[in-house]
Design an enzyme around this catalytic site. Structure first.
Site, short mmCIF file in Angstrom:
data_model
loop_
_atom_site.label_atom_id
_atom_site.label_comp_id
_atom_site.label_asym_id
_atom_site.label_seq_id
_atom_site.Cartn_x
_atom_site.Cartn_y
_atom_site.Cartn_z
CB THR A 97 -0.94 0.00 1.22
OG1 THR A 97 -1.81 -1.12 1.13
CG2 THR A 97 -1.75 1.27 1.29
CB SER A 136 -7.44 -2.15 -4.77
OG SER A 136 -6.89 -2.70 -3.58
CB THR A 137 -2.63 -1.55 -2.60
OG1 THR A 137 -2.44 -0.16 -2.32
CG2 THR A 137 -1.32 -2.30 -2.36
CG ASN A 138 -5.18 -5.55 -1.94
OD1 ASN A 138 -4.14 -5.05 -1.51
ND2 ASN A 138 -6.22 -5.79 -1.18
CB THR A 183 33.13 -40.79 -10.56
OG1 THR A 183 34.06 -41.87 -10.41
CG2 THR A 183 32.50 -40.84 -11.94
CB SER A 311 47.34 -13.22 -2.64
OG SER A 311 47.88 -13.10 -1.34
CB SER A 312 46.89 -8.31 0.01
OG SER A 312 46.61 -9.12 1.15
CE LYS A 317 46.34 -18.36 -3.67
NZ LYS A 317 44.93 -18.21 -4.04
#
Length: 461
Positions: A97, A136-138, A183, A311-312, A317
């Site tokens: 609403t 209506s909102t609905n 697998t 990576s830091s 990497k």
């Protein structure tokens, strides 16, 4: 500031705001998530209002000058220039609403401005009596919700098609590259790298088909049903005409529900369509994790394009960031599906109060999947390369190649070759030369790609 009032009291509204008193109150109460309605939903709401206004004008239920101004305003909203004034948090009570009020007020005040009046002069154009007339909102919010889902499904369908095509292209490129099928993460029997991409493509093709079929489920709308689907307060001729206007404005093949009460009460179609999104998310998780393994140091059979420093602390990497993004997006969609199913189940009698949550979450999943599919193709799938040397080494040193020899040697001798390969750290060709279990020319023939990948055996004696 301007002052607006209603039966609940007064509120101060910023002069530059197109929204009004109902929105201002709701904005304070519902400020909980920080979310904002998606652009596609606002566009769809604008189209619903536009269809209603056109119908009102044609049936002489709304003054032509008011209607024309409101039509301009609704097109402004449709095109995005008024988005910043749709301010109510999607996680709201009242089945949407507050958002319906928000849109009504924005359109009314924009139309007043177009006609040369100050904002807030609702005796000229009223958000409820004019903008919301026979609605209506609905029926407004669920109709806009389904329109937005259809638009989003169309975008997702395009990206799923692109992802399918990209995987199929790789299936062709890698068709002749024999490798170990696995697998439980262990070498099993021979496949081609192309077969693995083809299997993913087939799963994505099913996703594409599911999305295509879902349009039939979501295209049925309850517009014209007003509060609970009986059409109370709305003339019958309006109810029958407004859907035609909406179909023309949106360009979508939507239809009015035959049973408007049912369409207002039940939202199981969202759970059904969300299940399709869940399946696609699950496939993205599967593909993403497969790509991570195949490109890992442990396997190394494909190479992903390096995109970002990984990576830091570890120079050089590079991580499989796009497959990891695919996995996370898929997991989020699985979580969203659970939210949607629970919200659908929480509907009560003639209405589901939680349609805002259903709508926001559904659109979030659709938009996220659309973006991740596009980026998966652009930043990952298109640039995948095969490491044929590593693939051949892995295959010829694995027990996958031993399985191929089983029909010709029997289990015992096949095990002896495998044991020799492990002990001496040699491949199958070298092991057979030492053990002399099978003629070299025969072994070469057996290991030809067309023999390894054919369906079943044709020359076992």
């Amino acid at each position: 500031m301007r002052v607006e009032s209603d039966y609940l009291g007064e509120e101060n509204i910023p002069d530059d705001a197109y929204y009004g008193i109902a929105t201002a109150r709701a904005q304070k109460i519902y400020d909980v998530s920080g979310y904002r309605w998606q652009r596609v939903f606002i566009k769809s709401l604008a189209q619903v209002k536009q269809a209603a206004i056109l119908t009102l004008k044609e049936l002489n239920y709304l003054d032509a000058s008011k209607a024309d101004a409101l039509l301009i305003a609704s097109r402004d909203l449709e095109e995005g220039s008024l988005d910043k004034h749709i301010v109510v948090d999607p996680l709201q009570g009242g089945a949407g609403t507050a958002t319906n009020f928000n849109v009504n007020e924005v359109l009314a005040n924009r139309a007043l401005e177009i006609l040369g009046y100050a904002r807030g002069n609702y005796d000229i154009i009223n958000p409820l009596d004019d903008v919301n007339k026979f609605q209506s909102t609905n029926d407004v919010i669920p109709t806009a919700s389904r329109l937005a889902v259809i638009y989003s499904l169309k975008e997702l369908e395009k990206q799923i098609e692109n992802l399918q095509r990209a995987l199929q292209d790789k299936e062709q490129v890698f068709a002749g590259i024999i490798k170990s099928g696995r697998t439980q993460y262990q070498a099993a029997v021979p496949v081609s790298l192309g077969m693995e991409f083809g299997a993913w493509a087939e799963a994505i093709a099913r996703d594409r088909w599911r999305v295509y079929k879902s349009f039939e489920r979501i295209k049925v709308l309850n517009i014209g049903g007003t509060a609970v689907g009986t059409g109370i307060t709305a003339p019958r001729k309006y109810i029958f005409r407004v859907i035609d206007k909406l179909r023309s404005i949106s360009g979508l093949g939507v239809a009015r529900a035959e049973n408007l009460v049912e369409a207002t009460s039940n939202n199981d179609v969202y759970s059904e369509v969300s299940g399709i999104m869940r399946s696609h998310g699950a496939n993205l998780i599967k593909i993403g994790n497969d790509l991570r393994f195949l490109s890992s140091d442990a396997c190394g059979e494909i190479k992903l394009k390096p995109l970002l420093r990984g990576s830091s602390i570890m120079p050089g990497k590079v991580n499989p960031v796009v497959p990891e993004m695919m996995v996370q997006a898929g997991l989020k969609v699985l979580g969203n599906d659970s939210i949607i199913a629970q919200a659908v189940a929480a509907g009560h009698l003639e209405l589901n109060a939680f349609i805002p949550l259903i709508t926001y979450t559904m659109l979030e999943s659709l938009e996220m999947l659309t973006r991740v599919d596009e980026r998966a193709v652009r930043y990952c799938i298109n640039d995948i390369k095969a490491d044929e040397g590593r693939i051949r080494e892995n295959f010829y040193r694995s027990n996958a190649v031993i399985t191929v020899l089983l029909p010709y040697l029997g289990y015992g001798q096949a095990e002896e070759i495998w044991k020799f390969m492990q002990e001496e750290q040699v491949d199958v060709v070298k092991a057979n030369q030492e053990l002399n279990f099978i003629a070299e020319s025969k072994l070469k023939e057996i290991l030809q790609p067309h023999n390894l990948l054919r369906l079943g055996e044709t020359d076992i004696e």
